[in-house]
Scaffold this active site. Sequence first.
Site, PDB file in Angstrom:
ATOM      1  N   GLU D  60      -7.458   0.948  -8.588  1.00 12.66           N
ATOM      2  CA  GLU D  60      -7.248   0.723 -10.010  1.00 12.66           C
ATOM      3  C   GLU D  60      -8.427   0.073 -10.708  1.00 12.66           C
ATOM      4  O   GLU D  60      -8.780   0.465 -11.824  1.00 12.66           O
ATOM      5  CB  GLU D  60      -5.984  -0.115 -10.231  1.00 12.66           C
ATOM      6  CG  GLU D  60      -4.683   0.664 -10.089  1.00 12.66           C
ATOM      7  CD  GLU D  60      -4.227   0.879  -8.652  1.00 12.66           C
ATOM      8  OE1 GLU D  60      -4.916   0.379  -7.729  1.00 12.66           O
ATOM      9  OE2 GLU D  60      -3.186   1.521  -8.442  1.00 12.66           O
ATOM     10  N   HIS D 129       7.845  -2.895  -9.560  1.00 10.41           N
ATOM     11  CA  HIS D 129       7.870  -1.557 -10.154  1.00 10.41           C
ATOM     12  C   HIS D 129       8.688  -1.555 -11.435  1.00 10.41           C
ATOM     13  O   HIS D 129       9.467  -0.630 -11.677  1.00 10.41           O
ATOM     14  CB  HIS D 129       8.472  -0.547  -9.167  1.00 10.41           C
ATOM     15  CG  HIS D 129       7.504  -0.040  -8.153  1.00 10.41           C
ATOM     16  ND1 HIS D 129       6.926  -0.846  -7.211  1.00 10.41           N
ATOM     17  CD2 HIS D 129       6.989   1.206  -7.931  1.00 10.41           C
ATOM     18  CE1 HIS D 129       6.124  -0.111  -6.443  1.00 10.41           C
ATOM     19  NE2 HIS D 129       6.146   1.128  -6.856  1.00 10.41           N
TER      20      HIS D 129
HETATM   21  C1  TPP Z   1      -1.349  -0.608  -6.760  1.00 10.01           C
HETATM   22  C2  TPP Z   1      -0.483   0.577  -6.639  1.00 10.01           C
HETATM   23  N1  TPP Z   1      -0.906   1.749  -7.125  1.00 10.01           N
HETATM   24  C3  TPP Z   1      -0.132   2.835  -7.041  1.00 10.01           C
HETATM   25  C4  TPP Z   1       1.090   2.789  -6.443  1.00 10.01           C
HETATM   26  C5  TPP Z   1       1.974   4.028  -6.341  1.00 10.01           C
HETATM   27  N2  TPP Z   1       2.068   4.423  -4.943  1.00 10.01           N
HETATM   28  C6  TPP Z   1       3.125   4.091  -4.192  1.00 10.01           C
HETATM   29  S1  TPP Z   1       2.948   4.571  -2.592  1.00 10.01           S
HETATM   30  C7  TPP Z   1       1.448   5.272  -2.937  1.00 10.01           C
HETATM   31  C8  TPP Z   1       0.677   6.004  -1.908  1.00 10.01           C
HETATM   32  C9  TPP Z   1       0.572   5.260  -0.681  1.00 10.01           C
HETATM   33  O1  TPP Z   1      -0.022   6.069   0.266  1.00 10.01           O
HETATM   34  P1  TPP Z   1      -0.261   5.493   1.694  1.00 10.01           P
HETATM   35  O2  TPP Z   1      -0.864   4.134   1.573  1.00 10.01           O
HETATM   36  O3  TPP Z   1      -1.022   6.492   2.463  1.00 10.01           O
HETATM   37  O4  TPP Z   1       1.191   5.290   2.303  1.00 10.01           O
HETATM   38  P2  TPP Z   1       2.275   6.386   2.636  1.00 10.01           P
HETATM   39  O5  TPP Z   1       3.143   6.531   1.438  1.00 10.01           O
HETATM   40  O6  TPP Z   1       1.566   7.635   3.005  1.00 10.01           O
HETATM   41  O7  TPP Z   1       3.043   5.811   3.768  1.00 10.01           O
HETATM   42  C10 TPP Z   1       1.110   5.104  -4.264  1.00 10.01           C
HETATM   43  C11 TPP Z   1      -0.125   5.604  -4.875  1.00 10.01           C
HETATM   44  C12 TPP Z   1       1.511   1.547  -5.945  1.00 10.01           C
HETATM   45  N3  TPP Z   1       2.687   1.377  -5.372  1.00 10.01           N
HETATM   46  N4  TPP Z   1       0.700   0.473  -6.036  1.00 10.01           N
END
Ligand code: TPP
Lengths: 334, 334, 326, 326
Positions: D60, D129
């Site tokens: 971000e 959230h």
């Molecule tokens: C700071 C922030 N930005 C965006 C999000 C939205 N978001 C939730 S999970 C996620 C992706 C996470 O991917 P990863 O770390 O690979 O975990 P996975 O879901 O694959 O287990 C995002 C972008 C968030 N929760 N927090």
Amino acid sequence: MQKKAEKQRQSSSPQDILKQLYRTMLRIRLFEEKTAELVQKNEILCPSHLYIGQEAVATGVSASLRKDDYVFSTHRSHGHYIAKGGDLNALMAELYGKVTGCSRGRGGSMHLSSPEVGFIGSSAIVAGSIPLAVGAALAFSLRKQDRVSVAFFGDGAVNEGTWYESMNIAGLRKLPVIFVCENNLYSTHMPVSECLADTDIHRKAETFGMSGYRIDGNNVIEVYETAKKAIDAARRGEGPALIECMTYRWRGHVGPNYDIEKGLRSKEELDEWIAKCPIDRLEKQLLQQGLLTASEIQRIRSELKKAVDDSAVYAKKSPYPDEKTLLDNVFKES
Amino acid sequence: MQKKAEKQRQSSSPQDILKQLYRTMLRIRLFEEKTAELVQKNEILCPSHLYIGQEAVATGVSASLRKDDYVFSTHRSHGHYIAKGGDLNALMAELYGKVTGCSRGRGGSMHLSSPEVGFIGSSAIVAGSIPLAVGAALAFSLRKQDRVSVAFFGDGAVNEGTWYESMNIAGLRKLPVIFVCENNLYSTHMPVSECLADTDIHRKAETFGMSGYRIDGNNVIEVYETAKKAIDAARRGEGPALIECMTYRWRGHVGPNYDIEKGLRSKEELDEWIAKCPIDRLEKQLLQQGLLTASEIQRIRSELKKAVDDSAVYAKKSPYPDEKTLLDNVFKES
Amino acid sequence: MAVIQFSQAINQALYQLLEKDPEVFLIGQGVTSPWYVGGTTLGLVDRFGAERVFDTPVSENGVTGAAVGAALAGAKPVLVFPRLDFMYYAFDQLINHAANWHYMFGGQLSVPLTIWGIVNRGGEQAAQHAQSIQAMMMHVPGLKVVMPSTPYDAKGLMVSAVTDGNPVMYIDERWLYQTKGEVPEEMYKVPLGKGVVRREGSDVTVVATSYMVLEALKAAEALAKEEHIDVEVIDPRSIKPLDKQLLLSSLKKTGRFVVVDAAWQTGGVGAELSAIVASEGFDYLKAPVARVSLPDAPAPSSSVLEKVYYPTSKTIIKKVKETVVR
Amino acid sequence: MAVIQFSQAINQALYQLLEKDPEVFLIGQGVTSPWYVGGTTLGLVDRFGAERVFDTPVSENGVTGAAVGAALAGAKPVLVFPRLDFMYYAFDQLINHAANWHYMFGGQLSVPLTIWGIVNRGGEQAAQHAQSIQAMMMHVPGLKVVMPSTPYDAKGLMVSAVTDGNPVMYIDERWLYQTKGEVPEEMYKVPLGKGVVRREGSDVTVVATSYMVLEALKAAEALAKEEHIDVEVIDPRSIKPLDKQLLLSSLKKTGRFVVVDAAWQTGGVGAELSAIVASEGFDYLKAPVARVSLPDAPAPSSSVLEKVYYPTSKTIIKKVKETVVR
Ligand SMILES: Cc1ncc(C[n+]2csc(CCOP(=O)(O)OP(=O)(O)O)c2C)c(N)n1
Ligand SMILES: Cc1ncc(C[n+]2csc(CCOP(=O)(O)OP(=O)(O)O)c2C)c(N)n1
Ligand SMILES: [Mg+2]
Ligand SMILES: [Mg+2]
């Protein structure tokens, strides 16, 4: 003046380039020594982070930049501003807090700008201007322009998450941005080894899919050549690069003193680095190769000294900003 | 129950460990399948990120952890909670928003905790709990305790500057923290190659002065052995490590669907990974080596299935939090 | 009682806290430097060692998260930000994590963390080295916010913050560091959420925070002498929790209310205090509430502009006179 | 005029902006996803290509800085945050950089950047959230903040934000995305800093932001029918700059003031509006100002708790009645 320099650079012989590099480094040095003096005299009040000792970096990098390329800088920005072609009078006036300053007296030493020569500003937040440089490169790349953006920053910026995010975004999109790390071994009072688990900063580049170089940041020719290679490649759309320039600041973190008295570093260390003065080094070479004579050097020196002295006179007699303008420019009027 | 498991682990033969790993993976799988079903039935309302397909990671890592070691997790945290020994009833009740939930109905699926077994909580901010794990390790290290802290996170967390800062701080101070990256190839709808300039996450470790491993995250034995090595080393004060576990989530980013219908990935890719099911794989091995018979497996399966079903019954009949408690616990009373 | 400087009072508090409780440690940029944080940490690393007093890389979010994590593991860190401006980098850890952890997990876990942020304004440092962002902190549930104005409170509030068991923002100003006052040698607490009347008066209530308490007192003296206006000066000391009763009972007496906080006006601490007064103290109010604050502009560098940017006793005098005229 | 959904109105604005000005681009998490940002970006990447509509890594602060840098180079980025909660990571770039750059360099450079942040509350998503942090944004000099409540304004304010030449926070709520209204096909602007009377009334002024405008209107209808209380409902649309005159002239008529903003109460938007009224509208005020807001607590998960956490028309009705009784 700047125009001339620019033209020179573009169509210049290797010898001319060397002379140009020498002039620029010396201009920075003399300006900074004057600044130190004026800070000591309380003529300049704003916190000033001096660039003395590091002149080869800004100089060597900027020599391959066009006016429409962008440079972003830090709290230690006088050298970057000068090397990109910023006006000395406007710089000194800014340090004096005058309305004729390059930031109209709003920014001070840590916030210089000169949009007309592509110096887009300096941030006093560690690593703060690095993503800005990435963003300018993004705009260039979206428009398919062959312009390049440069982020200057210190070893301390490599502690900040923003640095890594910026490296990753640049590598991912192969943006025309050059990351120039001036590793001067300290972040305020902290030696780099107390900040970074691995102090080989240049090696991080490859984990972001870009080339990383570690070079002698006190050898302006090496800086120039490495930067030229990286800048040319970026201009051709070949993506970003990281150049780690090993160098040293002679003065303390901020202001004219040396940080020896505070026990933050040893006199031996400082002396060692003073012996590696980037300007002396090039001067010797120019003399040896007969590119400049001692008297020519004397002439250059006094010409530059005069320009610097003049800037102080200009700054001093310039008016302060009008109190009534305090609230101007919070927003751009449409 | 948990106590028994803990004892078993400590003084257990390789065979017992394998069986234990199998049980834990299966417990997670059955719990998650039940959750999927309950989400589909609108019994569970809160956004639930399922762990199906990744069970080997949480299981293999946690098998070498003591109860007084700390685990920090993410939005996808059911598996981590269960593997560390969290209570199933309290977990299911949390998904139902009940006061008997492991976070008293305040956290929901993305915010589980079970301090009594060393599960200190999960953050739904990408990379958000990673520095917390570093901090717990810092506290352990300042006290000269031989405790270890684990941060579980996804490939997406490697986009965040906080991840790099955490890696650096841990490497710099040689803290007893294990960084476990579950590289499941996606961050929401984004493939890892669209997020990272260099997708060899494990290679970044050495630029922070620590060991990095990339392993098959669907092979629980490999996870167990690698994690054990890293955890034991950290416990001995030899510093942190990064383990990148290559794995895959079968369901979509959130909820019970598969993201195939949305065109975010191919059926072929999913099928390929389903064929690499970590539980099937270990089950085959256990059968082949005669460590478990088909009927023993049947028994384990139904025993676990019953525990999971019971948790849903428990959750459903548990009371909701009292409205009047809404403002409780904003601050800790002294 | 010994008369010591504000910065020494902080030093004393830290010394005693470190001495008393092995779980207390001091972390942040400059804590081992002789000058970085205005002498407040002098001698601490020598006495308590590099294990308990240590400097960090400039990684504000990571370091803050580490302090939160250590607190979750039972430590009581004091985390220093030599300027509030640098704190934005750490907002995610402060707000999404430190402030939420206790509530989000139903009260099971807590974060006994003191975040000590220093306001270092003026001196031509410009927009990124001058900010006072207590209003943002006050807005966040789960964060307490204190702002001492005297050496006595500097010590007592630090002790309260560190022993509170919650994330507490301790915000002080460098402009106070050389001020002096009586400070007991022993360890003591100033309760969070208790304000104090710094000067009794009957015509108008002036509530001021941090350094502005000094300016308010100066203004009150001048107003008494030159205008025969009797100002009651209140120092809330803690802006969250806030001693509402003290404000309201003073207002009941004076009927007039001026709030002084040297931060941006819009959405500032003054807005909240004005709102409280306009809802809960409405019946006492004889005149419009008034705010003395920074204008809604970033800090300029040139000292000529700084002079009009930062409010002083003069600004307060002007506002009080406008309020009392009504 | 076509009646379309709020989310479609945003889509239309983005479409037309991208079509008209090659310097506009759309960047942020989920802009190429069919579902991530509530259908607001449907079709855009197909029409304008991956060069001008692109998703980013979850970085971000870096991405925000890149958007600011692109704006400094003359582009007009629209930067999406699918939730405000994720924005804390980017506070340094938003506040120390985007908001300061124009002022700090004496007006030479500008940052024509739209930061579009979506409030996505409820649904048992809990504390990280669900946040609405407009008050923090409002506090920052150099940031404008708009909060549309109708499809018409959703489009017109987006156009104004993108063409304003300054960093503008465009904050909307997912709860509005399915609401419908008339939206002209052509491109038009809703001026920043101009509020609107959504319902005329004479007994009490209710100022509400974003989704709460709908709840306020519902409350007004019920109050008219059941209590014969005639509520004037004002939608400021832009909370910075704020249409102070509209507020004050309504107050002049009604003498009573209730402000409704679904964010934490302490130091919230309601505090600022109350302060304005208590200073500049004091002579019109017949009763205490009142605030409807979130309590000072993080968002809980369980829907049972969410129900008491989030204010509704009922909460507004109660407050209005208390105010009018006086
Ligand atoms: C700071 C922030 N930005 C965006 C999000 C939205 N978001 C939730 S999970 C996620 C992706 C996470 O991917 P990863 O770390 O690979 O975990 P996975 O879901 O694959 O287990 C995002 C972008 C968030 N929760 N927090
Ligand atoms: C976010 C942030 N944290 C801390 C500071 C205080 N600070 C100013 S310069 C500096 C060190 C910078 O070191 P480096 O990047 O190596 O640059 P150098 O001063 O050596 O040129 C620090 C920590 C700051 N300006 N911004
Ligand atoms: Mg340095
Ligand atoms: Mg992933």
